[in-house]
Enzyme design. Sequence first.
Site, PDB file in Angstrom:
ATOM      1  CD  GLU A   1      -2.524  -1.030   2.798  1.00  0.00           C
ATOM      2  OE1 GLU A   1      -2.261  -0.132   3.611  1.00  0.00           O
ATOM      3  OE2 GLU A   1      -3.279  -1.968   3.049  1.00  0.00           O
TER       4      GLU A   1
ATOM      5  CE  LYS B   1       5.502   5.186   6.885  1.00  0.00           C
ATOM      6  NZ  LYS B   1       5.139   6.503   7.273  1.00  0.00           N
TER       7      LYS B   1
ATOM      8  CG  ASP C   1       4.162  12.649   4.735  1.00  0.00           C
ATOM      9  OD1 ASP C   1       4.192  12.329   5.930  1.00  0.00           O
ATOM     10  OD2 ASP C   1       4.994  13.403   4.204  1.00  0.00           O
TER      11      ASP C   1
ATOM     12  CE1 TYR D   1      -3.205   3.041   8.753  1.00  0.00           C
ATOM     13  CE2 TYR D   1      -3.180   4.754   7.091  1.00  0.00           C
ATOM     14  CZ  TYR D   1      -2.898   4.330   8.374  1.00  0.00           C
ATOM     15  OH  TYR D   1      -2.312   5.186   9.259  1.00  0.00           O
TER      16      TYR D   1
ATOM     17  CE  LYS E   1       9.724   7.356   6.262  1.00  0.00           C
ATOM     18  NZ  LYS E   1       9.832   7.468   7.685  1.00  0.00           N
TER      19      LYS E   1
ATOM     20  CB  CYS F   1      35.955  41.120   2.321  1.00  0.00           C
ATOM     21  SG  CYS F   1      34.415  41.151   3.267  1.00  0.00           S
TER      22      CYS F   1
ATOM     23  CB  CYS G   1      35.030  45.354   4.539  1.00  0.00           C
ATOM     24  SG  CYS G   1      36.216  44.019   4.744  1.00  0.00           S
TER      25      CYS G   1
ATOM     26  CB  CYS H   1      36.886  38.961   5.572  1.00  0.00           C
ATOM     27  SG  CYS H   1      36.963  40.692   6.072  1.00  0.00           S
TER      28      CYS H   1
ATOM     29  CB  CYS I   1      34.605  42.971   7.974  1.00  0.00           C
ATOM     30  SG  CYS I   1      33.425  42.401   6.732  1.00  0.00           S
TER      31      CYS I   1
HETATM   32  S1  IVH Z   1      -0.618   0.425   8.876  1.00  0.00           S
HETATM   33  C1  IVH Z   1      -0.444  -1.814  12.831  1.00  0.00           C
HETATM   34  N1  IVH Z   1      -0.817   1.499   6.473  1.00  0.00           N
HETATM   35  O1  IVH Z   1       2.632   5.295   8.861  1.00  0.00           O
HETATM   36  C2  IVH Z   1      -0.216  -1.123  11.542  1.00  0.00           C
HETATM   37  N2  IVH Z   1       0.117   2.827   8.214  1.00  0.00           N
HETATM   38  O2  IVH Z   1       5.285   4.973  10.095  1.00  0.00           O
HETATM   39  C3  IVH Z   1      -0.752   0.244  11.500  1.00  0.00           C
HETATM   40  N3  IVH Z   1       0.711   5.107   7.500  1.00  0.00           N
HETATM   41  O3  IVH Z   1       1.564   5.143  12.211  1.00  0.00           O
HETATM   42  C4  IVH Z   1      -0.267   1.102  10.428  1.00  0.00           C
HETATM   43  N4  IVH Z   1       0.041   4.920   5.414  1.00  0.00           N
HETATM   44  O4  IVH Z   1       0.283   6.696  10.555  1.00  0.00           O
HETATM   45  C5  IVH Z   1      -0.415   1.682   7.750  1.00  0.00           C
HETATM   46  N5  IVH Z   1      -1.093   2.316   4.327  1.00  0.00           N
HETATM   47  C6  IVH Z   1      -0.720   2.497   5.578  1.00  0.00           C
HETATM   48  C7  IVH Z   1      -0.176   3.720   6.022  1.00  0.00           C
HETATM   49  C8  IVH Z   1       0.243   3.837   7.353  1.00  0.00           C
HETATM   50  C9  IVH Z   1       0.561   5.731   6.319  1.00  0.00           C
HETATM   51  C10 IVH Z   1       1.313   5.734   8.696  1.00  0.00           C
HETATM   52  C11 IVH Z   1       0.604   5.447  10.004  1.00  0.00           C
HETATM   53  C12 IVH Z   1       1.657   4.784  10.850  1.00  0.00           C
HETATM   54  C13 IVH Z   1       2.923   5.293  10.243  1.00  0.00           C
HETATM   55  C14 IVH Z   1       4.102   4.398  10.566  1.00  0.00           C
END
Ligand code: IVH
Length: 666
Positions: free
Chosen positions: A113, A115, A117, A222, A310, A404, A407, A422, A427
């Site tokens: 999935e 992640k 932000d 999620y 990440k 410089c 100055c 310098c 200065c």
């Molecule tokens: S699952 C027990 N799925 O990332 C598992 N987290 O760095 C619960 N996050 O605290 C998290 N997208 O705030 C999950 N597709 C995703 C996510 C996700 C973003 C965040 C979430 C978590 C943090 C961990």
Amino acid sequence: MNEFANAQKRVAELTKILNDANYNYYVNDNPQITDQEYDKYLRELINIETEYPDLADPNSPTKRVGGQVVDKFNKVVHERPMLSLANVFNEDEIRDFDAKIKKEGFTPEYVCEYKIDGLSVALIYEQGKLVRGVTRGDGVTGEDITHNVKTIKCIPLTLSKPIDIEVRGEIFMNKSTLQKLNAEREKAGQPLLQNVRNAAAGSIRQLDSRITAKRELDNFIYYLPDPEKYGIKTHLEALEFMKSLGFKVNPANRLVSDIDGILKFIAEITEKRSKLPYEIDGVVIKVNNIAMQEKLGYTAKYPKWATAYKFPAEEVLTKLTDIIFTVGRTGRVTPNAVLEPVIVMGSTIRRATLHNEDYVLSKNLMIGDTVSIRKAGDVIPEVVEAKFERRTGNEIPFKMIHECPMCHSELQKIAGQADYYCQNPDCPKRNIESIIHYVSRDAMNIEGLGDEIVEELYNLGFIKNITDLYTLESKKKAIMEFDGYGEKSLNKIIENIESSKNNSLERLLYGLGIKEIGTKTAKLLASEFGTLDMLMQATEEELESIRDIGSITAKSVVAYFKSHQDLIAALKEIGVNMTYKGVNNGTNDLITNKRFVITGTITGIGRKEIKEKLESYNARVSESVSKNTDVVIVGANPGSKYQDALTLGITIWDEAKTLEVLNNLQ
Ligand code: IVH
């Protein structure tokens, strides 16, 4: 039927129409009625609710626009801890994650999935009605943000089934919403929000839900903490189930059977990432089978069945339009890249340091080059390399200057070193930088005296050196005659200068700008000698006998005090404290090097005492909240600083948290 019963029936109809409309618009992205029709129904519902307040359901679609204001965020203990995810950064680490699971005797399938932000949220429904929205907090205890959650249009207020359930997901702000919001803030002269995550966090932590409603937050769900309760066997089924209840589930997930599948998913999204309407900072990899998840179990912080890949620091291309030189307080002249503004990781980059001549030459940078810029998280941006293939022949080679830029005195290069200096002690730029350093956060920590104000006061002749800072009271009238200086802000600065006189010795020592003396050495010297008088009497040998002090530092300290007797005498005369106040050398992750602001009263401990405790752990306590503030301590009857903290999304400690941390200090 009587009138009330009629109204009741109509409320039910309108609620359904509006909830369906919301769902089709915000979750399905498939509007079925026009905005005008929606507004008409909404107005009708508002009118009925006004006439018959008993019919106003706490989950009415009219609550979407906000209106509820709370006076604080109540703490809520999560029924199950809200865990975070362990991170992996490359293919090898993904393979390790997979290998550990296989070692337990499993052959897992994974769901990949995005992640998202933003910030995680737990949503609790009873009988299909939203009853509570809670932030993650420290994982065990979160904060009740129900009033604000209701303003997020894609979060259902009523589910398609009247069940009890908790789901978890991410609240986030779309990129275009942040842009719009920042454009408005810029016009209003308010500080800009740095990135979508801070913006989302600041928006959800509002006491007044009308503000949150205007921020147009979004959400993906999620995670289902208790899937077995609903007879669910896989994570994919859980996603499908939550979707059927009315939640917005990101369709961009994929079931894969091996590492190649994971890597392919990552490669594909890496390509597409910049085109997404929302920010993602990685890919979450989860074991699909729930029974397998449970057998793999959890550490105190993470599930062992999931991990977050990440993305590496983002790199973007831009143009190096110029290289300009700046002079520091030591006289060091630094080349800086002037860049065509670009957004990297949510913030606009216009400048980047190029360190020194050798650095620029080693990268063979030319003015006019297309360069790649890298920024990781909150880290300072850097110029990675020039794209030579993009050269047109019109680029201008870099040439180090030998005068410089301020100055015009001749620069000198110390043999064997890369930097040019310098040497002119008068200065103006060096003097300005020395004062800026003296008042800076790690030194005397005088708030309100930003770089530009120092520079202006210097150029206007009000301050020529650090001792002049203490004469501002007598120059107040004259300064106020210049545009932009209000009496109130000036008084605040003078007050901050006055209270900085009580700082512990190490701040002064660092602030003087003695070569080789950083914050760590300043603290060491202050604690070893106790007073500045004692330190000034120390010989090179005595200094060198201290662990971690070498001969170069020792020489530098002795030489500095030899030639600055008058300055020290003047500061003493002014009343600047010259003794070491630190009672311990301890550090505390929550406190050390953090910047605090205190507002309101905390039971059983005075503000001065809190300040001293924090400072003894090398924290800075300042008067007003800025984007650099790390924590705002909020006691009873807080002032406007509380609101400032919420607006800027700064961590807040309430009384309980503050007392817990302070009482646990040795
Ligand atoms: S699952 C027990 N799925 O990332 C598992 N987290 O760095 C619960 N996050 O605290 C998290 N997208 O705030 C999950 N597709 C995703 C996510 C996700 C973003 C965040 C979430 C978590 C943090 C961990």
